[in-house]
Design an enzyme around this catalytic site. Sequence first.
Site, PDB file in Angstrom:
ATOM      1  N   GLU A 267     -26.783 -14.644  28.227  1.00  0.00           N
ATOM      2  CA  GLU A 267     -28.189 -14.367  28.492  1.00  0.00           C
ATOM      3  C   GLU A 267     -28.522 -14.726  29.950  1.00  0.00           C
ATOM      4  O   GLU A 267     -27.749 -15.418  30.622  1.00  0.00           O
ATOM      5  CB  GLU A 267     -29.049 -15.211  27.540  1.00  0.00           C
ATOM      6  CG  GLU A 267     -28.865 -14.875  26.061  1.00  0.00           C
ATOM      7  CD  GLU A 267     -29.645 -13.650  25.612  1.00  0.00           C
ATOM      8  OE1 GLU A 267     -29.782 -12.690  26.400  1.00  0.00           O
ATOM      9  OE2 GLU A 267     -30.118 -13.658  24.468  1.00  0.00           O
TER      10      GLU A 267
ATOM     11  N   ASN B 294     -32.038  -7.102  28.667  1.00  0.00           N
ATOM     12  CA  ASN B 294     -32.386  -8.117  29.676  1.00  0.00           C
ATOM     13  C   ASN B 294     -31.213  -8.400  30.622  1.00  0.00           C
ATOM     14  O   ASN B 294     -31.222  -9.388  31.351  1.00  0.00           O
ATOM     15  CB  ASN B 294     -32.832  -9.415  28.996  1.00  0.00           C
ATOM     16  CG  ASN B 294     -31.733 -10.059  28.162  1.00  0.00           C
ATOM     17  OD1 ASN B 294     -30.621  -9.531  28.085  1.00  0.00           O
ATOM     18  ND2 ASN B 294     -32.029 -11.177  27.534  1.00  0.00           N
TER      19      ASN B 294
ATOM     20  N   HIS C  86     -27.995  -8.878  29.672  1.00  0.00           N
ATOM     21  CA  HIS C  86     -26.881  -9.689  29.174  1.00  0.00           C
ATOM     22  C   HIS C  86     -25.627  -8.844  28.949  1.00  0.00           C
ATOM     23  O   HIS C  86     -25.699  -7.649  28.658  1.00  0.00           O
ATOM     24  CB  HIS C  86     -27.259 -10.502  27.923  1.00  0.00           C
ATOM     25  CG  HIS C  86     -27.452  -9.737  26.653  1.00  0.00           C
ATOM     26  ND1 HIS C  86     -28.649  -9.710  25.970  1.00  0.00           N
ATOM     27  CD2 HIS C  86     -26.602  -9.013  25.908  1.00  0.00           C
ATOM     28  CE1 HIS C  86     -28.518  -9.002  24.871  1.00  0.00           C
ATOM     29  NE2 HIS C  86     -27.288  -8.558  24.807  1.00  0.00           N
TER      30      HIS C  86
ATOM     31  N   ASP D  57     -17.963 -11.295  21.383  1.00  0.00           N
ATOM     32  CA  ASP D  57     -19.017 -12.231  20.975  1.00  0.00           C
ATOM     33  C   ASP D  57     -19.207 -12.200  19.458  1.00  0.00           C
ATOM     34  O   ASP D  57     -18.654 -11.335  18.780  1.00  0.00           O
ATOM     35  CB  ASP D  57     -20.333 -11.940  21.719  1.00  0.00           C
ATOM     36  CG  ASP D  57     -20.788 -10.496  21.593  1.00  0.00           C
ATOM     37  OD1 ASP D  57     -20.234  -9.747  20.758  1.00  0.00           O
ATOM     38  OD2 ASP D  57     -21.704 -10.097  22.338  1.00  0.00           O
TER      39      ASP D  57
HETATM   40  C1  GLP Z   1     -25.919  -7.262  21.804  1.00  0.00           C
HETATM   41  C2  GLP Z   1     -24.451  -7.692  21.920  1.00  0.00           C
HETATM   42  C3  GLP Z   1     -23.844  -7.114  23.145  1.00  0.00           C
HETATM   43  C4  GLP Z   1     -24.218  -5.661  23.194  1.00  0.00           C
HETATM   44  C5  GLP Z   1     -25.686  -5.560  23.567  1.00  0.00           C
HETATM   45  C6  GLP Z   1     -26.206  -4.134  23.582  1.00  0.00           C
HETATM   46  O1  GLP Z   1     -26.756  -8.357  21.881  1.00  0.00           O
HETATM   47  N1  GLP Z   1     -24.259  -9.108  21.963  1.00  0.00           N
HETATM   48  O2  GLP Z   1     -22.442  -7.312  23.126  1.00  0.00           O
HETATM   49  O3  GLP Z   1     -23.453  -5.020  24.166  1.00  0.00           O
HETATM   50  O4  GLP Z   1     -26.462  -6.380  22.782  1.00  0.00           O
HETATM   51  O5  GLP Z   1     -26.361  -3.640  22.295  1.00  0.00           O
HETATM   52  P1  GLP Z   1     -26.634  -2.116  21.980  1.00  0.00           P
HETATM   53  O6  GLP Z   1     -25.413  -1.389  22.391  1.00  0.00           O
HETATM   54  O7  GLP Z   1     -26.861  -2.044  20.495  1.00  0.00           O
HETATM   55  O8  GLP Z   1     -27.829  -1.725  22.794  1.00  0.00           O
END
Ligand code: GLP
Length: 226
Positions: A127, A120, A122, A58
């Site tokens: 989302e 949430n 995702h 992403d």
């Molecule tokens: C972000 C990214 C995801 C990531 C997630 C968790 O929004 N788009 O690819 O896996 O949130 O992030 P973190 O590992 O910092 O909790």
Amino acid sequence: MYELHIADADAFGPAAADLLLGLLPDACLGLPTGHTPLPLYAELRRRGAAAWRLVMLDEYLGEARFQAWLREAIVAPLGIPEERFLPMPAAAAPGACEDFERRLRTWGGCDLQFLGLGANGHIGFNEPGSERDSRTRVVTLTPATARANAGYWPNAPVPEQAVTQGIGTILEARRHCLLVRGAAKAAILAAALRGPVTSAVPASFLQFSPALTVVADSAAAAGLGR
Ligand code: GLP
């Protein structure tokens, strides 16, 4: 069905990195950003140069920040050449998402897709409301995700939109590894793995993975039971 590896603190990165041991040297890996995979990338840097092909999951729309992050965290340190790195387009140019999917297909798809988990539910930037058959596309971030991501670059606002592999795209990988750390993710991890498959919890679609491994610390795994 999934395989659970519980690994705390310094064991987390090596536990995730060990999943690569059974793969061919030029395997195609899908990589997320976020804080959770940082120990994995540290461990891969420690293990040294590799011939993998790397695919992005992403990106923010209009700003290739995640690409810069992955280049610094893993592409450059492992000496991955340009032709083995498939970035997610940051521009909404017509056909850019379709071109990404076409290139991924040309590569034969991902052998192993690593994923983080949003609070949430995702995965990537899919989302809640994202459907099982969604493809790589431009999405609008929820306020909760924008808040959660604000810490990555404290001096730069989070863009309102992003580009993400779709759920359908992600599920085409031959194997998935969901990386989860911290008590704050325990409830959503349990919902994703043990709850109903629903677009309200996009990570629940990983129940359709052909081979799902979860690498979690004990705090994140607390809701999974035995
Ligand atoms: C972000 C990214 C995801 C990531 C997630 C968790 O929004 N788009 O690819 O896996 O949130 O992030 P973190 O590992 O910092 O909790």
